[in-house]
Design an enzyme around this catalytic site. Sequence first.
Site, PDB file in Angstrom:
ATOM      1  N   GLN A   1       0.828  -1.200   0.000  1.00  0.00           N
ATOM      2  CA  GLN A   1       0.000   0.000   0.000  1.00  0.00           C
ATOM      3  C   GLN A   1       0.866   1.256   0.000  1.00  0.00           C
ATOM      4  O   GLN A   1       0.664   2.184  -0.789  1.00  0.00           O
ATOM      5  CB  GLN A   1      -0.910   0.006   1.241  1.00  0.00           C
TER       6      GLN A   1
ATOM      7  N   ASP B   1      -7.410   6.048   7.682  1.00  0.00           N
ATOM      8  CA  ASP B   1      -7.845   4.676   7.355  1.00  0.00           C
ATOM      9  C   ASP B   1      -9.029   4.367   8.274  1.00  0.00           C
ATOM     10  O   ASP B   1      -9.325   5.128   9.206  1.00  0.00           O
ATOM     11  CB  ASP B   1      -6.667   3.710   7.591  1.00  0.00           C
TER      12      ASP B   1
HETATM   13  N1  NVA Z   1      -6.159  -1.125   8.135  1.00  0.00           N
HETATM   14  C1  NVA Z   1      -7.029  -1.819   7.214  1.00  0.00           C
HETATM   15  C2  NVA Z   1      -6.464  -1.758   5.840  1.00  0.00           C
HETATM   16  C3  NVA Z   1      -7.310  -2.421   4.789  1.00  0.00           C
HETATM   17  C4  NVA Z   1      -6.696  -2.341   3.431  1.00  0.00           C
HETATM   18  C5  NVA Z   1      -7.200  -3.250   7.668  1.00  0.00           C
HETATM   19  O1  NVA Z   1      -6.202  -3.869   8.073  1.00  0.00           O
HETATM   20  O2  NVA Z   1      -8.330  -3.736   7.647  1.00  0.00           O
HETATM   21  N1   CP Z   2      -6.152  -1.125   0.251  1.00  0.00           N
HETATM   22  C1   CP Z   2      -6.272  -2.464   0.194  1.00  0.00           C
HETATM   23  O1   CP Z   2      -5.343  -3.219   0.464  1.00  0.00           O
HETATM   24  O2   CP Z   2      -7.506  -2.879  -0.200  1.00  0.00           O
HETATM   25  P1   CP Z   2      -8.078  -4.365  -0.181  1.00  0.00           P
HETATM   26  O3   CP Z   2      -8.325  -4.720   1.264  1.00  0.00           O
HETATM   27  O4   CP Z   2      -9.351  -4.271  -0.982  1.00  0.00           O
HETATM   28  O5   CP Z   2      -7.090  -5.286  -0.793  1.00  0.00           O
END
Ligand code: NVA
Ligand code: CP
Length: 304
Positions: free
Chosen positions: A134, A220
């Site tokens: 990311q 986030d």
């Molecule tokens: N912090 C989030 C990122 C998702 C791409 C998670 O770990 O769910």
């Molecule tokens: N940002 C990200 O990793 O999205 P996904 O959870 O959809 O893969």
Amino acid sequence: MTPKHFLKINDFTLDEFEYLFDRTHWIKNEFKQYRKYWPLTDRTLAMIFDKHSTRTRLSFEAGMCQLGGSAIYLSTRDTQLGRGESVEDAARVISRMVDIIMIRTFDHSIVERFANHSRVPVINGLTDEYHPCQIIGDIFTFIEHHGSIKGKTVAWIGDSNNVCNTWLQAAEVFDFNVHVSTPPGYEVEPERAGLYGTNHYEEFSCPHDAVKNADLVTTDVWTSMGFEDETEIRKNAFADFCVDAEMMAYAKPEALFMHCLPAHRGEEVTNEVLEGKQSVVWDEAENRLHVQKALMEYLLLGKI
Ligand code: NVA
Ligand code: CP
């Protein structure tokens, strides 16, 4: 020979990232011009998912196909990993059948154990602690819009989660600063964030102070995957940490807004900011594809 893995941002040097971003730029441009580039013909990527995904699965799978190879999706639920086969045994077997492996899982130690027993490169597609694919996509996006990120200020608002930890690690490699503002009880844990004593971040109790003069504002979800039991408690704790237009006004006028997505509009970010002029979230999502193609090319072929 031990294969090269990408499990954390600081597995690569700045020099390697500069190379990776040059390749990303070239690969993206070729693809946009509809020119075929198939350096990974006959190579196979295995993608092991222990958590949900839209962007990561799609960008790796499409990316591998676009490079001439193929990708296989494995859910831990459907494989013997979900019935108690050890991570070490799975790594030994899977890495004899494919050329490169991406894993999305819970504890970071799982990808480390997997990588230690793999004959082929392993990529971290997100763990509870880190999300390096990311952040390389995000930094590439920043560079496309504003040039070098060195010396710039990134404001992180909300949960000190896997994405935040990775920004903090990236700040040490790329030499920029992160202003972090989290609610009490959700502050950065330097050891969990994998920080090594250099001082590239500052914590602020007031999110407006963190955003002041920032070049990039990012956030986030308040509840990451694996923490769903805490959703209601977190909604209360994070109520003052929504990135809205008033908060964005404290940043530099040309500041960008990023979010790794998926977003919960009205929680960590307003619809207005997500859809606003400073938001580059769709470029950011797309660039996962291009930067990961360069990453797979580098891990499999080295500098070409
Ligand atoms: N912090 C989030 C990122 C998702 C791409 C998670 O770990 O769910
Ligand atoms: N940002 C990200 O990793 O999205 P996904 O959870 O959809 O893969």
